[in-house]
Design a protein around this motif. Structure first.
Motif, PDB file in Angstrom:
ATOM      1  N   HIS A 330     -15.561  -3.940 -42.031  1.00 23.50           N
ATOM      2  CA  HIS A 330     -14.303  -4.246 -42.993  1.00 23.50           C
ATOM      3  C   HIS A 330     -14.855  -5.474 -43.882  1.00 23.50           C
ATOM      4  O   HIS A 330     -14.519  -5.379 -45.145  1.00 23.50           O
ATOM      5  CB  HIS A 330     -13.125  -4.464 -42.202  1.00 23.50           C
ATOM      6  N   LEU A 385      -6.593  -5.020 -39.562  1.00 23.58           N
ATOM      7  CA  LEU A 385      -7.288  -5.324 -40.931  1.00 23.58           C
ATOM      8  C   LEU A 385      -6.352  -5.381 -41.948  1.00 23.58           C
ATOM      9  O   LEU A 385      -6.760  -5.828 -43.177  1.00 23.58           O
ATOM     10  CB  LEU A 385      -7.790  -3.860 -41.108  1.00 23.58           C
ATOM     11  N   GLN A 400      -7.277   4.855 -38.094  1.00 24.43           N
ATOM     12  CA  GLN A 400      -6.397   3.874 -38.635  1.00 24.43           C
ATOM     13  C   GLN A 400      -5.206   4.143 -38.393  1.00 24.43           C
ATOM     14  O   GLN A 400      -4.901   5.437 -38.782  1.00 24.43           O
ATOM     15  CB  GLN A 400      -6.923   3.336 -40.038  1.00 24.43           C
ATOM     16  N   ARG A 511     -11.477   3.822 -43.121  1.00 24.63           N
ATOM     17  CA  ARG A 511     -13.013   3.580 -42.770  1.00 24.63           C
ATOM     18  C   ARG A 511     -13.256   4.699 -42.007  1.00 24.63           C
ATOM     19  O   ARG A 511     -12.450   5.289 -40.997  1.00 24.63           O
ATOM     20  CB  ARG A 511     -13.262   2.244 -42.533  1.00 24.63           C
TER      21      ARG A 511
END
Length: 527
Positions: A330, A385, A400, A511
């Motif tokens: 990240h 995140l 995610q 991601r």
């Protein structure tokens, strides 16, 4: 075998603790000063933590060698003991006689009498416990009770606890809060930086009889990267590199020899140094997106996107290493294959661990690895995140998803790990006797965090003492009004602006192969 070839009188990189090869980096000297200060304050407990091989034993041995002659020391190497066994071991170390079989009261009375007699004779008593992360909570509490014996001016027993980072977590437990409040000095020893690695290698070679350089600059760079700056690992790699260099009859050692030695010592694949390897990796990264990251994670193919009803935390990978890898990725950094906090050193970063509230996570506004409890009440880890509109963006494995506030509060267990760039040149302590420039720096850092204008300081006054205490209390630090190393690090951390933020707009593709937008893949409500 290689000594004559390289002009050495001794083995420079033996892992045996030879005092002749003692090397104190700036960090080791700072740790030593911190512990010495803590003991000088006549407090009950002093704490030294650090990862395996970072030099905690070196610091402790140096500290013990500098103690005055009127100090009696009990050194305990195996702390996996019961309360009774620990007190019996303390008696054995101090040569205190007791009846067999002893009772807890008998041992306590014997030790108390010894401490009083020692004090009256003008002597001090120090107990050093290595590998203290293995101590049981009830044994630590017994130690605290033992340090209750005191005069009007000093504790009659001082204790140094030395251990791995797990010791910090142990001391945060609710039942040990009274002991944690008695820690007068604490220091977490980080691995060596690149310049310290060069100085460390040069120092050991010099002591072993060689004054000329032996490792090229490229070798030192490769050594720091492979070892993470951990002295014990440096020794292992250098020893193997010397053997390999001697076998190949190489008068100077370069990056290739170090990388080969590291591959053998650490049982890792050797780094390819062929020119086409870099171009191939770059092209693959551009064309295939996250394929290389997936390979370095050694994980299965991406988890398919699932509906809200189908997603359960217990179904997702909850490995701490994978969560740390997501955190590195990240930040746009290379993904470590193992030991992420040691690897962070090669990126001029460090890990911050601890316990926090969700409000503190929002205040810090930094991505982090956090601890969660899944539907089966098992501990899991996720990369935090982002945060938007009361929802938290998490990553577990390849997946995610957004967690709403209610579900987040239900699952978050308070544990966190942050990545940050530690500043250079922080003092060990800013207190009433510090230079005025440091006192002004402290005021300048505190003021914006407390929504006020900085004052022009003439000294360390009561208002600054109160401001430090308020900051320490707000961050869950030891509240003593003195800006020690931990307080200064947190001030620096909160004052820095580098790196991504939780509050940044989260509209990028997810991601590692999974594309889940803010409105998809959410988890809400309680079980």
């Amino acid at each position: 075998m290689y000594k004559g070839f390289y002009g050495l009188n001794d083995s420079p990189f033996s892992i045996a603790p030879n005092p002749a090869f003692l090397f104190l980096s700036a960090r080791h000297r700072e740790a030593l000063a911190h512990l010495t200060y803590g003991l000088g304050e006549n407090g009950g407990f002093v704490l030294l933590t650090g990862e395996v091989g970072t030099g905690k034993t070196t610091v402790s041995r140096t500290l013990l060698s500098q103690l005055p002659a009127d100090t009696d020391v009990a050194f305990i190497l195996n702390p996996a003991l019961t309360e009774l066994e620990l007190l019996a071991t303390l008696c054995d170390e101090l040569k205190i006689q007791y009846d067999e079989p002893p009772t807890l009261k008998q041992l306590t009375d014997k030790i108390s009498a010894y401490l009083l007699a020692n004090h009256q004779a003008g002597r001090k008593t120090l107990m050093v416990i290595d590998e203290a992360q293995h101590l049981k909570a009830d044994v630590l509490e017994q130690l605290r009770l033992l340090t209750n014996l005191e005069t009007d001016t000093r504790k009659l027993l001082q204790v140094i606890l030395i251990g791995q980072p797990e010791l910090q977590a142990l001391l945060r437990r609710q039942e040990l809060r009274q002991l944690a409040q008695r820690i007068t000095a604490r220091y977490h020893l980080l691995p060596l930086g690149p310049s310290d690695v060069a100085a460390y290698v040069s120092h050991r070679l010099h002591i072993a009889g060689r004054s000329q350089p032996l490792f090229k600059a490229s070798a030192i760079k490769a050594l720091h990267k492979a070892s993470g700056g951990v002295p014990r690992v440096i020794n292992l790699i250098c020893e193997r590199a010397l053997m390999g260099g001697y076998a190949a009859q190489r008068p100077m050692l370069g990056a290739r020899e170090v990388e080969q030695a590291a591959a053998e010592v650490l049982d890792r694949p050797q780094v390819s140094r062929r020119p086409w390897g870099w171009w191939a990796a770059t092209a693959a990264s551009a064309l295939l997106g996250f394929t290389l990251v997936q390979a370095s994670w050694s994980t299965p193919p991406p988890v398919p996107q699932r509906s809200v009803a189908q997603i359960q935390l217990a179904d997702l990978p909850g490995d701490e290493l994978q969560a740390m890898q997501a955190l590195f990725f990240h930040r746009g950094l290379p993904v470590p294959a193992e030991q992420p906090c040691q690897y962070a050193q090669s990126q001029q970063l460090a890990c911050l661990h601890g316990d926090a509230s969700w409000q503190q996570l929002l205040q810090w506004d930094r991505p982090a690895v956090i601890g969660l409890l899944d539907e089966k009440n098992h501990r899991r880890y996720a990369a935090l995140l982002g945060h938007r509109d009361g929802r938290w963006l998490l990553q577990m494995g390849e997946q995610q998803f957004w967690l709403d506030q209610d579900a987040f509060l239900h699952r978050f267990n308070g544990r966190y790990t942050l990545l940050w760039q530690p500043p250079q040149g922080l003092p060990a302590l800013i207190g009433p006797n510090a230079p005025l420039t440091q006192i002004q720096w402290l005021e300048n850092r505190l003021a914006p965090l407390q929504n006020r204008r900085p004052r022009l300081m003439q000294g360390f006054d009561l208002a600054l003492d109160q401001a430090v205490r308020e900051f320490q209390q707000s961050q869950g630090l030891r509240t003593d009004g003195l800006a020690g190393r931990q307080t200064l690090e947190w001030l620096s951390f909160l004052g820095r602006q580098e790196g991504p933020r939780l509050s940044e707009t989260v509209n990028k593709p997810a991601r590692l192969g999974t594309d889940i937008g803010p409105e998809a893949g959410s988890i809400g409500g309680r079980d």
